[in-house]
Design a protein around this motif. Structure first.
Motif, short mmCIF file in Angstrom:
data_model
loop_
_atom_site.label_atom_id
_atom_site.label_comp_id
_atom_site.label_asym_id
_atom_site.label_seq_id
_atom_site.Cartn_x
_atom_site.Cartn_y
_atom_site.Cartn_z
N SER A 181 -6.33 18.36 -5.01
CA SER A 181 -4.83 18.59 -5.51
C SER A 181 -4.46 17.97 -6.79
N GLY A 182 -5.52 17.22 -7.04
CA GLY A 182 -4.59 16.61 -8.79
C GLY A 182 -4.00 15.52 -8.12
N LEU A 183 -3.61 15.62 -6.66
CA LEU A 183 -2.75 14.02 -6.52
C LEU A 183 -3.46 12.67 -7.10
N PRO A 184 -3.08 11.77 -7.10
CA PRO A 184 -3.46 10.19 -6.94
C PRO A 184 -3.98 10.19 -5.81
N LEU A 185 -4.04 10.62 -4.57
CA LEU A 185 -4.23 10.28 -3.36
C LEU A 185 -5.18 10.95 -2.97
N ALA A 186 -6.26 11.11 -4.48
CA ALA A 186 -7.57 11.98 -4.44
C ALA A 186 -8.76 11.18 -4.55
N VAL A 187 -8.49 9.79 -4.95
CA VAL A 187 -9.38 8.74 -5.02
C VAL A 187 -9.73 8.31 -3.97
N HIS A 188 -8.63 7.99 -2.89
CA HIS A 188 -8.70 6.98 -1.96
C HIS A 188 -9.42 7.97 -0.70
N ILE A 189 -9.67 9.43 -0.82
CA ILE A 189 -10.88 10.19 0.34
C ILE A 189 -12.00 9.62 0.42
N GLY A 236 -9.54 5.71 2.41
CA GLY A 236 -9.94 4.13 2.63
C GLY A 236 -9.00 3.92 2.13
N PRO A 237 -9.30 2.55 2.45
CA PRO A 237 -8.06 1.15 2.92
C PRO A 237 -7.59 1.02 1.78
N GLY A 238 -7.30 1.42 0.83
CA GLY A 238 -6.39 1.35 -0.70
C GLY A 238 -4.66 2.50 -0.28
N LEU A 295 0.80 -1.36 -0.19
CA LEU A 295 -0.25 0.11 -0.01
C LEU A 295 0.91 1.68 0.13
N PRO A 296 0.67 2.14 -1.52
CA PRO A 296 0.79 3.51 -0.21
C PRO A 296 0.83 4.11 0.46
N VAL A 297 2.10 4.97 1.21
CA VAL A 297 2.10 5.44 2.66
C VAL A 297 2.31 6.50 2.82
N ILE A 298 1.37 7.49 3.18
CA ILE A 298 0.86 8.91 3.81
C ILE A 298 2.07 8.86 5.09
N TYR A 299 3.85 9.04 5.25
CA TYR A 299 4.07 9.99 6.21
C TYR A 299 3.95 10.99 6.61
N LEU A 300 3.70 11.06 7.79
CA LEU A 300 3.12 12.75 8.76
C LEU A 300 4.52 12.87 9.14
#
Length: 406
Positions: free
Chosen positions: A379-387, A210-212, A179-184
């Motif tokens: 933002s146009g980031l690929p992450l947007a599909v997981h919101i 979501g879980p993706g 899975l892609p990880v968002i590191y904060l």
């Protein structure tokens, strides 16, 4: 219903609370572990493939009360599939992981009805790959005393099920390091806060995805761009980072403190330079950096407008994002708009303590997490599909405040 597919070959653990009650599609071995008497729930040795009884209501301090499930696991990312519901009564459940990270808002089921959802949880320890004998470095992140005893730096999955009537019928766990990880990376306004009523947008953010994708919150109170490096927190992030991951960077609250000479950074020069290092390190590993301006403090002027407290630091972030072509989340502006929409009389309700207009409570943290999620969506980031949108978001905040203070 929802979540990703779970292949039987990759599943590490399955637990059944009430055999036969979960909806079709769930298969379990016969329970081999007794329901423990304490609320701390079942414990299995790492690597075991046995099924175990999952102590839901039986482990709660009172019928229908909150309960915790914990299991030793190696650090990494895990997808957890949960079947909510009860054969006899309605249920209302919220899910938190590790210390107090919100994973799922309210999940409702009627009597005899079941609902399924999946979450993605990231586990980490303070251990680092030991450097060569002749190389500088260390084999462990420099943790504060308060972190050493918490659940956020531990090789153990910990899930808290809370709400008006929490009920889980089954649970399934599998490794999901792909899975892609968002590191904060950030300070106290981002960090997982252990003690109520304090909370941060970083610990609420997982509920908006979501879980993706999985959120790994490495932020900590008091941190700066410099100390995040000297304490080897950035080293830990970079050691785990892989192509396709993200690094969300929000500093500034403490970097601007000239009275902290060891970590002070000047907005137009060294602050930008250190941010550039973070950007370059993420890109070197095929990850996507995202710059975030510091959320504002809620100090009002006589005109009812927020008095800026971050000087030139937000502008430095905005300028660098434009120059480096890095995605920007302008949380300074969004938080300012949020406070001003509430006004000086109501804005203090978003903060943990009277007179503290920097650190949020659960309500304020949820609102700022929603701002960050909204910015990602646009933002146009690929992450947007997981919101994902939280159902009845405003109504849930009050319940979440109650849950987090148990």
């Amino acid at each position: 219903m929802g979540g990703a597919a779970f292949g039987s070959d990759s599943v590490r653990f399955r637990f059944d609370c009430e055999p036969g009650s979960a909806e079709s599609g769930w298969t379990f071995s016969e329970a081999e572990f007794p329901v423990p008497e304490s609320p701390e729930s079942v414990s299995l040795e790492t690597g075991s493939r046995k099924a175990g009884s999952f102590p839901a209501r039986a482990a709660a301090p009172e019928p229908g009360g909150p309960f915790r499930f914990s299991l030793p696991l190696p650090e990494g990312s895990y997808r957890v599939r949960i079947c909510f519901g009860d054969a006899r009564s309605e249920s209302s459940t919220r899910v938190f992981s590790q210390g107090r990270r919100l994973m799922l808002g309210e999940v409702l089921t009627g009597p005899g009805k079941f609902a399924e959802a999946a979450i993605a949880v990231n586990l980490r320890t303070a251990r680092l790959m030991p450097p060569l004998p002749t190389a500088p470095g260390a084999d462990c992140v420099v943790l504060k005393d308060s972190e050493k005893t918490g659940r956020d730096w531990a090789d153990r999955l910990s899930l808290l099920f809370s709400g008006p009537h929490p009920c889980v019928s089954a649970l399934e766990i599998e490794a999901a390091d792909e899975l892609p990880v968002i590191y904060l990376a950030g300070d106290s306004t981002v960090a997982d806060q252990e003690s109520p009523p304090y909370a941060s947008w970083g610990q609420m953010l997982p509920a908006f995805f979501g879980p993706g994708v999985v959120v790994a919150n490495h932020a900590e109170s008091g941190e700066t761009l410099k100390s995040f490096i000297s304490g080897l927190r950035l080293a830990k992030v970079l050691e785990r980072m892989k192509p396709g991951d993200y690094l969300f960077i929000q500093f500034g609250h403490n970097d601007q403190k000239a009275e902290w000479p060891q970590t002070y950074l000047k907005a137009e020069t060294t602050y930008r330079a250190y941010l550039t290092v973070y950007i370059a390190e993420a890109r070197l590993r095929g990850a996507t950096p995202v710059l975030i301006t510091s959320c504002e403090r809620a100090r009002f002027g006589t005109d009812g407008k927020i008095i800026p407290s971050h000087g030139r630091y937000p502008d430095a972030v905005r300028a660098l994002a434009a120059e480096e072509r890095v995605a920007l989340i302008d949380l300074e502006k969004m938080s300012r708009d949020f406070y001003e929409s509430m006004g000086p009389d109501l804005a203090p309700r978003a903060f943990a303590m009277p007179g503290d207009y920097t650190h949020h409570n659960e309500f304020g943290a949820m609102e700022l997490a929603a701002c960050v999620a909204s910015a990602v969506r646009n933002s146009g980031l690929p992450l947007a599909v997981h919101i994902r949108k939280l159902r009845n978001f405003r109504d849930q905040v009050i319940g979440i405040q109650t849950d987090l203070r148990h």
